[in-house]
Design an enzyme around this catalytic site. Structure first.
Site, PDB file in Angstrom:
ATOM      1  N   ASP A 291       4.265  -8.523  -2.231  1.00  0.00           N
ATOM      2  CA  ASP A 291       2.676  -7.571  -2.745  1.00  0.00           C
ATOM      3  C   ASP A 291       2.733  -6.700  -3.969  1.00  0.00           C
ATOM      4  OD1 ASP A 291       1.937  -9.190  -0.409  1.00  0.00           O
ATOM      5  OD2 ASP A 291       3.167  -7.722   0.335  1.00  0.00           O
ATOM      6  N   TRP A 329      -0.608  -3.820  -3.413  1.00  0.00           N
ATOM      7  CA  TRP A 329      -0.135  -2.526  -2.443  1.00  0.00           C
ATOM      8  C   TRP A 329      -0.152  -3.367  -0.675  1.00  0.00           C
ATOM      9  CZ3 TRP A 329      -4.901  -3.421  -6.142  1.00  0.00           C
ATOM     10  CH2 TRP A 329      -4.791  -2.473  -7.016  1.00  0.00           C
ATOM     11  N   ASP A 330      -0.258  -4.878  -1.309  1.00  0.00           N
ATOM     12  CA  ASP A 330      -0.049  -5.330   0.701  1.00  0.00           C
ATOM     13  C   ASP A 330      -1.909  -5.131   1.620  1.00  0.00           C
ATOM     14  OD1 ASP A 330       0.890  -6.350   2.919  1.00  0.00           O
ATOM     15  OD2 ASP A 330       2.249  -5.108   3.402  1.00  0.00           O
ATOM     16  N   TYR A 331      -2.471  -4.574   0.905  1.00  0.00           N
ATOM     17  CA  TYR A 331      -4.086  -4.399   1.296  1.00  0.00           C
ATOM     18  C   TYR A 331      -4.620  -6.509   1.787  1.00  0.00           C
ATOM     19  CZ  TYR A 331      -4.797   0.230  -0.459  1.00  0.00           C
ATOM     20  OH  TYR A 331      -4.393   1.685  -0.249  1.00  0.00           O
ATOM     21  N   LYS A 357      -8.093  -2.892   5.178  1.00  0.00           N
ATOM     22  CA  LYS A 357      -7.052  -2.145   5.372  1.00  0.00           C
ATOM     23  C   LYS A 357      -7.033  -0.560   4.588  1.00  0.00           C
ATOM     24  CE  LYS A 357      -2.355  -4.816   6.609  1.00  0.00           C
ATOM     25  NZ  LYS A 357      -1.304  -5.201   5.251  1.00  0.00           N
TER      26      LYS A 357
END
Length: 645
Positions: A291, A329-331, A357
């Protein structure tokens, strides 16, 4: 007084307390319906009488971590579904349970046989799905089937009446979901990183599943393939990989030919939605792995971080909209797509609302994927580590406005219960890097806002079709994130200097990663409240109707809005029900104004989405009170509320 008159007066009194009796009405799918609207037409419980709700029954699963290797990563987050007077749901270990919807008494329980000697990357299951075989007699075994994913990567088919396995489905009632997904699991591994946490979708006699893949382990992970299985036999009918694998795919040219061979994940771990009339499946996809560093997957990484419409018969791609380019950003798109009939510019539009998110709600036409409100590409920060190439722009919708904070965190944002707590938070902010949303991760500690937790997470959106309001639960909880040079990863993780941080390997890249919620020593977020917010969006006009803090703080018990995991539901009578907040309460709000009308302390954290139904003329509201891992009160309760008899 004559007995008949006594009966009539008693009936009038009961009706006055309970509200008008209503016909039986169900909650047949995880999101209330196949389109995930989380809406109920029931009107017995109203803004005028909701404060009369009382506990009708309580069921306990009996699962409180006994024999589980990693209870801290497990949680009871299920939303039951209703069929033929019975509620069906999964426990934290993915056993399948059926209880009488009027009394909460156990009807049957199926032991899924999931292994308890493993760590699971996300040890939760949020529910089950139902399919009725209209071609079979009502009395035939498996006429109505419950489909349940297990923690160890199987899809079960069970007879709704008895809980017995439907033996003709897959191999003796189960399909092995680890097949053909490039599983990285070896028999001596202690971790299982491929599982299914969301209930499958059901369309045209097919059971359609995404997957949950453990984040940030490596570049090479499992495939994020979406698959459809025949509802009777379990035979694979089609599959769709968000990442293109050969040149026949139109977006293959957007990927580097060498990196695409190893590119992984982009999996749909949130619930899918289906439109039966259009025979479409709507898929919310996550990030390609890992991520927080994308140097090994250059480009936008289509169709990761997207909402995609597939042909339900063939799995063929119809349209897609990428909501985050080249995710760092792990969105993940973590919420179920919500299928609504929207009135816009005086016309009725079949639409899909996608919460994210980042705190944005994107609204698209369901047939074409065209944005209902324009989307603009805006420049974003570019100061990335060597080897990383962020997307120069990201898509911003013109409306609705963001539901969560996206700005840089500054020293003026510092907050604490005491002056010295505030001062400590301010000093930390001064030492961190913060450029607002979409700043690329760096070796220097950086504040990420919104964080990987959201914005909107898997709780998603509830939609009131009469009022044209979309209700969403969002968080304002920044995270501290840093990339860790490969040679320093072991030293940092073993040093004890970062006790609250999660470390990730990100193998195959030059960097590992560490992250933690930005909290003070008292466990309170280090930025100004509200940290949890409930918002009503006028979806016709793309404006905010109301926005309120959700949740009380510990210690001082002020309604400052606490972080929360879980979603809302809405009823035709004008009520929003939601738990979610880490203060362990279930609440009801007036849909029109956002006014708090009722709240009750749950026996454990309500980190789940409630549901409602009517049975025998009585409306119930049900919530799983299991808590959120280590952050709230743990429990094993399914609690039903109703107006008094």
């Amino acid at each position: 007084m004559p007995k008949l008159l006594v009966f009539i007066l008693s009936s009038v009194a009961i009706t006055a307390v309970m509200g008008a009796p209503v016909p039986d009405a169900g909650w047949p799918a995880y999101g209330g319906d196949a389109g995930g609207t989380r809406y109920s037409p029931l009107v017995q419980i109203t803004p005028a009488n909701v404060n009369e709700l009382r506990v009708a029954w309580v069921f306990r699963t009996g699962e409180l971590g006994q024999g589980v290797k990693d209870w801290s990563r497990s949680a009871f987050e299920a939303t039951p579904i209703l069929y033929d007077g019975t509620l069906y749901f999964t426990t934290s270990s993915t056993d399948v349970v059926a209880v009488d919807a009027a009394t909460g008494m156990l009807r049957w329980r199926h032991d899924s046989g999931s292994r308890k000697d493993l760590h699971y990357s996300d040890g939760v299951s949020r529910g089950v799905s139902l399919w009725v075989d209209e071609a079979s007699p009502d009395t035939e075994m498996c006429h109505a089937r419950i489909y349940a994913p297990t923690l160890d990567g199987r899809l079960l088919a069970l007879d709704a009446a008895t809980g017995s396995t439907c033996a003709e489905f897959g191999e003796r009632g189960a399909v092995n979901l680890l097949k053909d997904v490039r599983s990285q699991f070896k028999e001596d591994d202690e971790w299982r990183n491929y599982l299914v946490t969301s209930p499958p979708a059901v369309l045209d006699g097919k059971v359609i599943v995404g997957s949950s893949i453990g984040d940030n382990r490596a570049v090479l992970e499992e495939l994020g393939t979406v698959r459809a299985f025949d509802a009777r036999s379990g035979k694979l009918m089609w599959s769709w990989d968000p990442i293109p694998r050969d040149s026949s795919n139109p977006v293959y040219k957007e990927w580097d030919p060498q990196s695409v061979e190893r590119a992984s994940a982009a999996n749909a771990w949130a619930p899918l939605s289906v439109d039966a009339a259009r025979h479409l499946v709507f898929v919310p996809t996550g990030s390609a792995s890992p991520d927080f560093f994308g140097g090994e997957r250059p480009g936008d990484n289509r169709w990761a971080n997207s909402v995609v419409a597939l042909n339900g018969e063939t799995g063929e791609f119809k349209w897609g909209q990428q909501l985050v380019h080249h995710d760092l950003w792990d969105y993940d798109v973590a919420a179920q797509p919500t299928l609504v009939d929207l009135v816009h510019d005086g016309k009725s539009v079949a639409a899909v609302i996608q919460a994210t998110k980042t705190g944005f709600l994107y609204i698209f036409e369901r047939d074409s994927g065209a944005p209902v409100f324009p989307i603009m590409e805006r420049p974003v920060p570019q100061d990335a580590v060597p080897g990383e190439h962020p997307s120069p722009t990201q898509p911003y919708p013109a409306a609705p406005p963001a539901l969560a904070r996206q700005t840089p965190v500054t020293p003026d944002d510092a907050w604490g219960i005491t002056w010295f707590d505030t001062r400590a938070c301010r000093k930390r902010i001064e030492g961190y890097r913060s450029e607002g949303m979409f700043q690329p991760p760096a070796v220097k500690d950086s504040l990420m806002q919104p964080s990987n937790a959201g914005g909107v997470n898997w709780g998603g959106v509830a939609f009131d079709p009469k009022r044209q309001l979309a209700i969403a639960n969002t968080m304002n909880l920044p995270f501290v994130v840093a990339l860790v040079p490969r040679g320093q990863l072991h030293e940092q993780s073993a040093s004890g200097k970062y006790p609250d941080f999660e470390f990730a390997r990100q193998e195959g890249t030059p960097y590992g990663m560490r992250r933690a919620a930005f909290k003070s020593n008292l466990g309170i977020p280090c930025v100004k409240p509200p940290w949890g917010v409930l918002t009503a969006v006028d979806a016709q006009h793309g404006t905010l109707k109301w926005q309120i803090p959700l949740g009380d703080t510990p210690f001082i018990h002020l309604n400052l809005g606490m972080p929360g995991i879980g979603g809302p539901i809405v009823t035709a009578s004008g009520l929003v029900f939601i738990a979610a907040s880490l203060d362990d309460r279930l609440r009801a709000f007036d849909t029109d104004s956002g006014k708090l009308l009722w709240e009750v302390k749950l026996p454990a954290g309500g980190q789940a989405t409630p549901m409602t139904y009517s049975l025998g003329g009585r409306q119930y509201v049900v919530i799983a009170a299991g808590g959120y891992k280590s952050d709230s009160t743990r429990g094993d309760y399914l609690v039903a509320y109703a107006l008094p008899h």
